[in-house]
Scaffold this motif. Structure first.
Motif: not given
Length: 685
Positions: A34-38, A46-51, A184-187, A191-193
């Motif tokens: 899951n990719f998002s920007t903050q 900040a670029l987030h690469f959540r697995a 925050t731009i998120s998708t 993904v667990p919160t």
């Protein structure tokens, strides 16, 4: 009646869906990205690469350790933006010593967030694109390395942050989902919160291991001639200079604390200069491994007496002159003088510890230098409290130099471990298992001879009499040398040594003289044997091309054992060490099967004429490893390793499924016998 028919139809549909699901259940996809920007401020994001990782599976960290492929990020386009610092890992990093590779491996379970900070270079809208690469394993299987593309759209400086779709990648498939947040731009991926706090300790187990290893390194530095001889002089100075015993103890304590501050400050400086990203890169970078090899050889030669590593004499003179300034400042500069004067003995040890400490991430050098300095500092305070111990314990003699020479031999042995890492990746074929073992056997044997007094080096006086400790350590080094000898003739050293050794041989060792081998192993070269032949376990001859193996099976009327494996497959090495080394298994495979080993993570490029787009996941197949991985997925609905499939000479499966990870030789031998029985029952001979 209609209800019954409708229920029957639903039942048939449900049965069909269950069967369809069962067919494709082996194509594992345990990681969702899951990719998002903050937004941090107008110029920083900040670029987030959540697995999100399925239970029982794990992906490897940026500093995975030697063996598996670490998670890595490749930024290909930075339109209007630039990277600001290294990628940070937010999640619970696990450190586990793996006997198959003889090193600590680091990975994440359940979830992890990789965060990359970027800074604005332009007021216009921008875009950041690239791809990440990761490897996922569980206790039984490893999946081939996978690339996932990513793309981030960044707003203009003057524009309000709009609600816009952003990419969310799940198993390589890109989808979009709208965002309804402002900052925050998120998708909308699943993904667990639960919040994930940064794991600043960077795996406590790994850091504790670094601390104790560095503490042991400090103890070794303590008993070298440069440092050990300074203990009675320094302690006596404090006792005589101080007006009372209490003051002498206080001054010695300040001196010890100064040593800790100096060396821990060195670790802090390294951390600040290099940063976490650079330290993580040191763990797996090939050129850094080559540099480490050179440094280890230089340090070894220094310990062996070829030369001394010295800092400029002017630096030592300046710090020594300042040692007379004031009480506290003077004591601090005395400690700094010790650090500089003893550099010729401590530098090789510190260099090795820093190599080890990079595996602890950003905190590694700090923890390592604290452990090293603590061991180095304690004796100065201890002997100030109990000065009578100096008369009974301080009897240096020739054993101090013996310690230094022994460390030199160990440095030389460890140097070749780094060279073997480079040799494996670039296929130089210089340090095969036999060559590596021969070097180690000679080094350990020479160490034993030296400790017995049968080998003398320059400026080294022979011991007057053989002490019990020297005899004991000589026996240990001779035992290691003897233990490694069978590896020259096809044996497999177990335990930690199996992880240190290269995983390929340059010599073919038949298990028994009557065991048959593929005809082409004698008649001519096998395709790709120059790349993979070195990694085939001792006692086996394998093919590495499906068509060649098929022709050999038809020629010799034998079934094919397809071994889906990989260079970085941890569990593949465990199976080879635990199962393939069994004499009965080796004889069964060599005598009754055509062995086909297909490496799914090899980077050998395919010619343009052989490249294609996979029908399984749309991947552009560019390398030999991708070709083998796609063959496993498309033909056998499987993407995990190790995995063993058995085919008849026509290329059809003999058994309904395959054999996965099970390190029990008896189970594997029974499965081979069942395959052989079914092969003959089908009319093959």
């Amino acid at each position: 009646m209609m209800l019954k028919k409708r229920n029957a139809s639903y039942g048939l549909m449900l049965t069909f869906l269950l069967c369809f699901t069962g067919v494709h259940a082996q194509l594992l996809n345990p990681v969702r990205w899951n990719f998002s920007t903050q937004k941090i401020n107008d110029s920083t994001y900040a670029l987030h690469f959540r697995a999100s990782i399925d239970p029982g599976w794990h992906i490897y960290a940026l500093d995975a350790g030697e063996g598996p492929i670490p998670t890595s990020f490749h930024f290909e386009q930075m339109q209007g933006w630039q990277l600001a610092g290294p990628i940070q890992e937010k999640g619970h990093k696990i450190a586990h010593f793996d006997g198959a590779f003889g090193t600590v491996l680091r990975y994440f379970e359940n979830e992890v967030d990789f965060v990359q900070t970027i800074k604005r270079q332009s007021a216009e809208k921008g875009q950041v694109t690239g791809h990440l690469e990761y490897m996922v394993c569980n206790d039984k299987n490893c999946l081939p390395p996978k690339e996932v593309p990513f793309s981030f759209q960044l707003p203009a400086l003057t524009a309000a942050l709009p609600s816009q779709p952003t990419s969310s990648v799940t198993g390589g498939t890109t989808t979009t989902s709208p965002s309804d947040t402002m900052q925050t731009i998120s998708t909308a991926a699943s993904v667990p919160t639960s919040p994930m706090q940064p794991h600043n300790a960077s795996a406590e187990n790994s850091l504790w291991w670094i601390f104790w290893a560095s503490f042991a390194g400090g103890f070794l530095a303590l008993i070298t001639p440069c440092v050990f001889s300074m203990i009675p002089l320094t302690v006596s100075f404090f006792i005589k200079r101080s007006g009372s015993r209490k003051a002498g103890i206080q001054h010695a304590a300040i001196y010890s604390l100064s040593i800790i501050v100096i060396y821990t400050g060195l670790g802090f400086l390294i951390t600040r200069l290099l940063g976490a990203g650079a330290l993580n890169a040191l763990a797996s970078n090939i050129w850094v491994n080559l540099i480490f090899f050179v440094l280890f050889v230089v340090f070894a030669l220094s310990f062996l007496g070829a030369f001394e590593i010295r800092l400029p004499g002017s630096l030592s003179s300046k710090t020594d002159a300042r040692a007379g300034l004031g009480s506290l400042m003077g004591i601090f500069f005395m400690a700094l003088t010790l650090s500089i004067v003893s550099f010729s003995c401590t530098a090789p040890i510190i260099g090795n510890l820093l190599v080890l400490a990079v595996h602890g991430g950003v905190s590694g050098p700090l923890v390592g230098m604290f452990g090293f300095s603590l061991a180095l500092a304690i004796p100065f305070s201890l002997f100030a409290i109990f000065p009578q111990w100096l008369q009974t314990l301080f009897r240096p003699g020739g054993w101090l130099n013996a310690v230094k020479i022994t460390l030199g031999f160990l440095e030389l042995a460890l140097a070749f471990k780094f060279l073997s890492n480079v040799d494996m990746v670039y296929h130089w074929n210089i340090l095969s298992k036999e060559v590596f073992l021969a070097i180690w056997i000679v080094i350990f044997a020479l160490t034993g001879l030296y400790l017995l007094g049968k080998l003398h080096l320059t400026h080294d006086a022979p011991p007057a009499a053989l002490s019990l400790p020297r005899l004991f350590f000589a026996m240990v080094f001779f035992a290691i040398a003897v233990y490694l000898v069978p590896g020259l003739f096809g044996g497999e050293p177990k335990g930690i040594f199996s992880g240190f050794l290269p995983n390929y041989s340059s010599i073919y060792f038949p298990a028994q003289s009557h065991v048959s081998t593929p005809t082409t192993a004698v008649a001519g070269p096998r395709k790709y044997a120059d790349i993979f032949g070195k990694a085939t376990p001792a006692g086996y001859t394998a093919y590495y091309d499906y068509q060649e193996a098929l022709q050999a099976a038809q020629r010799e009327h034998k079934p094919i054992m397809v071994d889906f494996t990989g260079w970085s497959c941890v569990n593949c090495r465990k199976m080879e060490n635990a199962v393939w080394t069994d004499p009965a298994v080796r004889q069964m495979i060599n005598q009754h099967f055509i062995l086909l080993s297909l490496y799914v993570d090899d980077r050998t490029p395919l010619p343009d004429s052989l490249q294609y787009i996979s029908k399984v996941d749309g991947t552009h197949i560019r390398t030999l490893g991708q070709l083998n991985a796609d063959f496993e997925a498309s033909r056998f609905n499987r993407n995990a390793q190790p995995y063993y499939v058995f085919l008849n000479p026509q290329g059809q499966p003999i058994m309904p499924g395959g054999y996965g990870y099970d390190p029990d030789p008896a189970h594997f031998l029974q499965y081979l016998q069942d395959v052989l029985n079914r092969f003959h029952q089908a009319g093959n001979s």
